[in-house]
Design an enzyme around this catalytic site. Structure first.
Site, PDB file in Angstrom:
ATOM      1  N   TYR A 143      45.592  41.219  38.383  1.00 10.75           N
ATOM      2  CA  TYR A 143      46.652  42.009  39.006  1.00 10.75           C
ATOM      3  C   TYR A 143      46.147  42.508  40.347  1.00 10.75           C
ATOM      4  O   TYR A 143      45.022  43.001  40.443  1.00 10.75           O
ATOM      5  CB  TYR A 143      47.010  43.196  38.104  1.00 10.75           C
ATOM      6  CG  TYR A 143      48.044  44.130  38.680  1.00 10.75           C
ATOM      7  CD1 TYR A 143      49.374  43.718  38.842  1.00 10.75           C
ATOM      8  CD2 TYR A 143      47.706  45.425  39.067  1.00 10.75           C
ATOM      9  CE1 TYR A 143      50.326  44.572  39.360  1.00 10.75           C
ATOM     10  CE2 TYR A 143      48.665  46.288  39.587  1.00 10.75           C
ATOM     11  CZ  TYR A 143      49.972  45.856  39.732  1.00 10.75           C
ATOM     12  OH  TYR A 143      50.920  46.717  40.257  1.00 10.75           O
ATOM     13  N   ASP A 238      38.940  41.485  45.222  1.00 10.15           N
ATOM     14  CA  ASP A 238      39.736  42.695  45.015  1.00 10.15           C
ATOM     15  C   ASP A 238      38.921  43.662  44.154  1.00 10.15           C
ATOM     16  O   ASP A 238      38.741  43.453  42.956  1.00 10.15           O
ATOM     17  CB  ASP A 238      41.069  42.328  44.341  1.00 10.15           C
ATOM     18  CG  ASP A 238      41.970  43.547  44.107  1.00 10.15           C
ATOM     19  OD1 ASP A 238      41.533  44.679  44.382  1.00 10.15           O
ATOM     20  OD2 ASP A 238      43.112  43.342  43.642  1.00 10.15           O
ATOM     21  N   LYS A 270      41.807  53.294  44.231  1.00  9.51           N
ATOM     22  CA  LYS A 270      41.395  54.107  43.077  1.00  9.51           C
ATOM     23  C   LYS A 270      40.253  55.081  43.401  1.00  9.51           C
ATOM     24  O   LYS A 270      40.511  56.093  44.029  1.00  9.51           O
ATOM     25  CB  LYS A 270      41.124  53.180  41.888  1.00  9.51           C
ATOM     26  CG  LYS A 270      42.430  52.424  41.511  1.00  9.51           C
ATOM     27  CD  LYS A 270      42.436  51.774  40.152  1.00  9.51           C
ATOM     28  CE  LYS A 270      43.839  51.324  39.781  1.00  9.51           C
ATOM     29  NZ  LYS A 270      44.158  49.922  40.003  1.00  9.51           N
TER      30      LYS A 270
HETATM   31  C1  LIG Z   1      45.333  49.173  40.651  1.00 14.03           C
HETATM   32  C2  LIG Z   1      45.052  47.837  41.279  1.00 14.03           C
HETATM   33  C3  LIG Z   1      45.743  47.388  42.420  1.00 14.03           C
HETATM   34  C4  LIG Z   1      46.934  48.112  42.977  1.00 14.03           C
HETATM   35  O1  LIG Z   1      46.627  49.378  43.447  1.00 14.03           O
HETATM   36  P1  LIG Z   1      47.836  50.457  43.600  1.00 14.03           P
HETATM   37  O2  LIG Z   1      47.164  51.608  44.259  1.00 14.03           O
HETATM   38  O3  LIG Z   1      48.307  50.733  42.212  1.00 14.03           O
HETATM   39  O4  LIG Z   1      48.870  49.817  44.447  1.00 14.03           O
HETATM   40  C5  LIG Z   1      45.326  46.225  43.021  1.00 14.03           C
HETATM   41  N1  LIG Z   1      44.298  45.513  42.528  1.00 14.03           N
HETATM   42  C6  LIG Z   1      43.624  45.902  41.427  1.00 14.03           C
HETATM   43  C7  LIG Z   1      42.481  45.080  40.939  1.00 14.03           C
HETATM   44  C8  LIG Z   1      43.992  47.060  40.754  1.00 14.03           C
HETATM   45  O5  LIG Z   1      43.349  47.411  39.635  1.00 14.03           O
END
Ligand SMILES: *Cc1c(COP(=O)(O)O)cnc(C)c1O
Length: 439
Positions: A143, A238, A270
């Site tokens: 994701y 990511d 995060k």
């Molecule tokens: C949480 C997450 C996102 C998206 O971040 P948001 O701040 O919720 O838009 C993208 N990539 C990864 C791996 C994530 O865990």
């Protein structure tokens, strides 16, 4: 445990917001029941609108590395807010945070944004702008936020040209998204053999944490970095979830730093926002300098680098010393041992998987899970029973079997500490509930 106040708030929320929430998983649809409306948090604990107290193993889905309302973070944020909450100009905190990120990771330049979604979206645009190519490769079960082109989901077979994962994403938007199975280097080779000169980038979660925790097989990320380099594509790691969480320098600390390779671009969010909306993407200077105002690739944001949010992130990262990561690792190991002990005792088949200090439990499986298909084979019914028994006993777990569990520095690794003894007390009953519900 009374849930009257949460129920009343949920009923009102549903009148004014779709599903009563502002992000879908919060609605408890996967596990059923009423989502708890949290009123406050302190350290390892959350208190809901009815006054129930929970040991928190979600940590706002990762950001709360130091625990809730850490006094030094609150003090820094309060002082920053008192100086003004947004200027729409450059300011010192964003420079300090960018320096901290450059210091810890292989990136040379950082651009701040407000969410992980924005970070991955912008990184993809930059990769396309840099390479002059359109196709992107992602892995099923990974994701990257709700970016249109990245919501393409897995099909079967080696190379699946994207099928939109949601209504509202036109087919042409995902037509250039190639979805491959995670941890399958041969599938990557096949895709590059076919489309190598059209692929702008490969994006992957440094370690998957959004299908449960599925770490990359040894050498998998290195293979992606090497393959991209050989074909003139960019490798985007990511680290929105894993960054400054899996380990001090992110998951890259555990593979790239050891094996001697670097992603071309990385995305963060995060933890680096310390509980505020701050995220970033960064990477090689020659790629990043293609962004406006130096280069032609446009990207902007009214609240990007916001002084309050970047102060929260900076203070969090400064307090996240090597000792803090040792403590997180010890707590994580201890929680895993308690959970696995109780599940084994109750006869519940399961596998615990880790990526640094992140971990999750796969239910009803006997072999390690290496990809999305494996993750989907788990017994979510067993988790639902376990989740509700834990919630009733005052332990807050992610309301889905496909999510990582997070501890914080405020969770003491000692088994007789208040949070862990609450966990230890709750586990036997919950494990028996999971056993009774197992298929
Ligand atoms: C949480 C997450 C996102 C998206 O971040 P948001 O701040 O919720 O838009 C993208 N990539 C990864 C791996 C994530 O865990």
């Amino acid at each position: 445990m009374s849930t009257t106040a949460s129920e009343a708030l949920f009923a009102r929320a549903k009148q004014v917001s779709p599903g009563g929430v502002n992000s879908p998983v919060r609605a408890f649809r996967a596990v059923g029941g009423t989502p708890r409306f949290m009123a406050s948090g302190a350290g390892a604990w959350l208190t809901d609108a009815d006054g129930n107290r929970f040991v928190d193993l979600v940590g706002s889905w990762g950001p709360m590395l130091l625990g809730h309302a850490h006094p030094e973070v609150i003090e820094a944020v309060t002082a920053a807010a008192a100086r003004g909450t947004s200027f729409g100009t450059p300011a010192e905190p964003e420079v300090l945070l960018a320096e901290e990120i450059v210091d810890r990771t292989p990136v040379e330049r950082v651009r701040m944004v407000s969410s992980g979604t924005e970070a991955t979206m912008s990184a993809i645009r930059l990769a396309r702008g840099f390479t002059g190519r359109d196709k992107i490769v992602k892995f099923s079960g990974c994701y990257h936020g709700h970016v249109d082109a990245l919501l393409a989901e897995a099909g079967s077979g080696v190379v699946t040209l994207g099928i939109p994962g949601t209504p509202g994403v036109p087919a042409h938007v995902t037509a250039d998204t190639i979805v491959l199975p995670f941890n399958d280097p041969a599938a990557v080779d096949v895709a590059f053999a076919e489309y190598g000169d059209q692929i702008a980038c490969v994006i992957t979660e440094a370690a998957a944490g959004n299908m449960g925790v599925v770490p990359p097989a040894p050498g998998f990320n290195a293979h992606l970095a090497r393959t991209c380099a050989a074909h003139g594509a960019l490798f985007i790691s990511d680290e929105v979830m894993t960054g400054f969480r899996a380990a001090r320098r992110g998951h890259w600390d555990l593979d790239g730093a050891v094996e001697g390779w670097q992603p071309d671009l990385m995305t963060f969010g995060k933890v680096m926002g310390g509980g505020f909306p701050a995220a970033a993407f960064g990477g090689r200077a020659d790629v990043m300098d293609l962004l406006a105002p130096i280069g032609p690739v446009y990207q902007a944001g009214t609240l990007s680098g916001n002084p309050v949010a970047t102060t929260a992130g900076l203070t969090t990262l400064r307090l996240a010393t090597p000792e803090v990561y040792e403590r997180l690792a010890a707590t994580s190991t201890q929680v895993q041992a308690l959970v696995t002990g109780a599940l084994t005792e109750a006869g519940v088949q399961h596998v615990v998987q880790t990526a640094g200090t992140m971990f999750s439990v796969f239910w009803g499986v006997t072999e390690p899970v290496t990809d999305f298909a494996g993750a989907q084979a788990q017994d979510t019914g067993a988790y639902t029973a376990f989740f509700h028994a834990m919630l009733d006993a005052g332990v807050y777990l992610p309301p889905s079997a496909y999510e990582s569990w997070f501890v914080s520095a405020a969770h003491d690794p000692e088994v007789d500490s208040a949070p862990l003894s609450r966990l230890a007390e709750a586990l036997p009953v919950a494990a028996r509930a999971a056993a009774a519900a197992a298929r």
